[in-house]
Design a protein around this motif. Structure first.
Motif, PDB file in Angstrom:
ATOM      1  N   LEU A 435      10.602  -2.702  10.879  1.00 54.42           N
ATOM      2  CA  LEU A 435       9.098  -2.393  10.736  1.00 54.42           C
ATOM      3  C   LEU A 435       8.296  -3.664  11.233  1.00 54.42           C
ATOM      4  N   LYS A 461      -3.150   4.084  12.091  1.00 58.81           N
ATOM      5  CA  LYS A 461      -1.956   4.505  12.011  1.00 58.81           C
ATOM      6  C   LYS A 461      -0.744   3.754  11.692  1.00 58.81           C
ATOM      7  N   LEU A 462      -0.781   2.529  12.126  1.00 60.54           N
ATOM      8  CA  LEU A 462       0.202   1.489  11.604  1.00 60.54           C
ATOM      9  C   LEU A 462      -0.095   1.249  10.058  1.00 60.54           C
ATOM     10  N   ARG A 464      -1.156   2.975   7.838  1.00 63.43           N
ATOM     11  CA  ARG A 464      -0.639   4.281   6.899  1.00 63.43           C
ATOM     12  C   ARG A 464       0.778   4.326   7.064  1.00 63.43           C
ATOM     13  N   LEU A 465       1.413   4.130   8.056  1.00 65.50           N
ATOM     14  CA  LEU A 465       2.835   3.815   8.348  1.00 65.50           C
ATOM     15  C   LEU A 465       3.589   3.066   7.018  1.00 65.50           C
ATOM     16  N   MET A 466       2.723   1.871   7.011  1.00 57.34           N
ATOM     17  CA  MET A 466       3.244   0.674   6.255  1.00 57.34           C
ATOM     18  C   MET A 466       3.141   1.094   4.805  1.00 57.34           C
ATOM     19  N   ARG A 468       3.252   4.163   3.528  1.00 57.54           N
ATOM     20  CA  ARG A 468       4.138   5.077   3.188  1.00 57.54           C
ATOM     21  C   ARG A 468       5.434   4.461   2.802  1.00 57.54           C
ATOM     22  N   GLN A 469       5.814   3.562   3.952  1.00 52.48           N
ATOM     23  CA  GLN A 469       7.038   2.891   3.951  1.00 52.48           C
ATOM     24  C   GLN A 469       7.293   1.876   2.962  1.00 52.48           C
ATOM     25  N   HIS A 502       2.707  -4.555   4.640  1.00 54.90           N
ATOM     26  CA  HIS A 502       1.573  -3.486   4.294  1.00 54.90           C
ATOM     27  C   HIS A 502       0.187  -4.279   4.389  1.00 54.90           C
ATOM     28  N   SER A 505      -0.822  -5.111   7.808  1.00 52.93           N
ATOM     29  CA  SER A 505      -1.402  -4.156   8.547  1.00 52.93           C
ATOM     30  C   SER A 505      -2.785  -3.713   8.055  1.00 52.93           C
TER      31      SER A 505
END
Length: 538
Positions: A435, A461-462, A464-466, A468-469, A502, A505
């Protein structure tokens, strides 16, 4: 005699007030048009000189033209050689005031209609709309010029026969140098070469000085303006200091050339059949040596620019080199320069973040880079705070709001980059490494990417990915820790590292979001619900 002296000084004061009001009114009327013209028509030093001469003649202010050129160089819209052309041309444009003074003030004698024009200008200023108010100020200033000339003429008329050219230094080498020094002193005291030229014209008209003496004084007045330029550039941006030095060197060289032209020009106007009025001959001399100076220097503009660049080197942070107090007199130009500086800071901060994530071990280079960024952020914030705030300018208020949002997120991102423990933890676990590489790659790509809209979409988008992760990683890591007996401190560090990714980002996305709003000139919208969720779970 004392009363006449006081009245003559009052006439100079009226002339100065007239110049100030005329310039301010014309600048308000032509501010945006001046910026567009300088940017549009300046492609080479020659076109810059022509544009600078016309612009200065129209708005009666070489300083306004020069400050705009400095701002364009700071913002990267013009090269320094192109700006030098504008500055050289501004010297020609200032001579237009001498022609207006000599022809309209002394030959047509407009002093009698000055008071009605001042009254009309006052009415327009008090009761007109924005443009009419500016036109009223310009009209009142124009009328004050001639009222001041009328007062000077009537006051100096009392010295006719009492003060003669014999009372001034004579037409010798030392005498000419003394007169040049006197002219420079007049300009330094009045802070206006135009007022100095008007004084010389009045003294010449009253017979107190002869034409050769007046010409030497006018040379000194041209040289005296360099003191004002040099003082104005102190504490300014690198572009402003280079401009100030360029002005000093160029005017000194032009003054030396004009000094050697005194004898040939005096012989020329003394030729039979060439009977020029002394006042017209004086302003013609003033224009001639300024035009000749520009013609001679233009072929050497680029070497001249290189010389000045060597003499005035970049100091301090290159990120904020464009910022200078001289830009604050033009809020629109100041905001444009602040915007460009902010873009550089954003790119530098993104690049620093990518480096820190890819190489977690802190070094002296990292510390120096972070310190430079922190100082640049502080300097830019102070500059934005100093920009005059208009009462009814919604667009400018929106710009300021977007800039403050970006600076706030840059501050928080900068703070994250100084957190060594979570950054070091990123390389100790496979998912965190993966990540963190994604984050570094996206940040590095954004640092070099031109399209702000594409950048904002990618960073959204990055983020949102962080987000969720973060939740997935927290659940998985706590389960694995319970099975393997991972120490609580190690667990806490890994969870903090994920939260760090997170948070970072989120700040990256919000910076790009407000950069888009700043480019579009719109007020920043409230964070979306999903952005609020990031904050609530932070």
């Amino acid at each position: 005699m004392f009363v006449n002296i006081v009245n003559a000084l009052g006439g100079v004061g009226l002339f100065l007030f007239g110049m100030i009001w005329l310039t301010d009114g014309l600048k308000e009327l032509a501010g945006p048009a001046l910026r567009r013209a300088l940017a549009r028509f300046t492609r080479t030093p020659l076109s810059g000189a022509m544009t600078g001469a016309v612009s200065t003649a129209l708005i009666q202010s070489s300083s306004a033209t020069t400050v705009t050129a400095v701002g364009f160089v700071s913002a990267g819209l013009l090269s320094f050689p192109q700006a030098l052309g504008i500055i050289f041309g501004a010297n020609i444009g200032t001579t237009a005031t001498g022609w207006i003074t000599a022809i309209l003030g002394f030959k047509l004698d407009l002093g009698e209609i000055s008071l009605p024009l001042i009254f009309l200008g006052a009415l327009a200023r008090m009761f007109g709309g924005p443009r009419l108010r500016s036109a009223g100020m310009a009209l009142a200033g124009f009328a004050l010029l001639f009222l001041g000339i009328e007062v000077m003429k009537s006051s100096l008329a009392g010295f006719e026969g009492l003060i003669t050219p014999a009372d001034f230094p004579q037409d010798s080498l030392l005498g000419r140098l003394a007169l040049i020094l006197l002219g420079a002193l007049i300009t330094i005291l009045t802070q206006s070469s135009s007022a100095g030229v008007a004084t010389a014209l009045a003294l010449l008209g009253a017979g107190a000085i002869n034409l050769p003496q007046a010409m030497a004084m006018v040379i000194g007045m041209d040289v005296g303006t360099t003191v004002t330029a040099a003082l104005a550039s102190l504490g300014g941006s690198v572009a402003a200091r280079r401009t100030g030095l360029s002005h000093v060197i160029y005017n000194l060289l032009t003054g030396v050339m004009a000094f050697f032209l005194l004898t040939p020009y005096s012989a020329l106007i003394a030729l039979p059949g060439l009977q020029l009025d002394p006042q017209i001959a004086l302003v013609a001399f003033h224009s001639s040596f300024n035009i000749l100076g520009v013609v001679l220097i233009l072929p050497f503009t680029r070497p001249f620019a290189r010389l000045v660049t060597v003499l005035v080197r970049d100091k301090g942070s290159a990120l904020t080199a464009a910022l200078g107090k001289e830009l604050l007199s033009d809020p629109a130009l100041a905001f444009e320069t602040a915007n460009r500086t902010l873009e550089r800071l954003v790119r530098a901060q993104f690049a620093d973040l990518a480096l820190r994530v890819r190489d977690p071990e802190p070094s002296r280079t990292d510390e120096a880079r972070l310190r430079s960024l922190r100082e640049a952020l502080s300097e830019l914030r102070g500059f934005i705070d100093a920009i005059p705030q208009g009462k009814d300018d919604a667009a400018r208020a929106a710009q300021r709001a977007s800039m403050l949002h970006i600076l706030d997120h840059l501050d928080r991102l900068h703070f994250r980059c100084m957190q060594d423990d979570p950054i070091a933890e990123l390389g100790k676990e496979h998912r965190l490494r993966r990540l963190s590489r994604v984050l570094a790659d996206v940040a590095a790509r954004c640092e070099t990417e031109d399209g702000l809209t594409a950048t904002e979409s990618r960073l959204k988008k990055l983020r949102r990915l962080m987000r969720r992760q973060r939740e997935i990683y927290r659940i998985d890591t706590m389960s694995r820790a319970a099975r393997s007996g991972m120490p609580a401190e190690a667990l806490s560090l890994r969870l903090e590292a994920m939260r760090w990714l997170h948070r970072v980002s989120y700040h990256l996305w919000r910076i790009s979001f407000h950069m888009v709003k700043l480019q579009e000139g719109r007020a920043p919208a409230s964070p979306h619900r999903e952005a609020a969720m990031d904050v609530l779970t932070d």
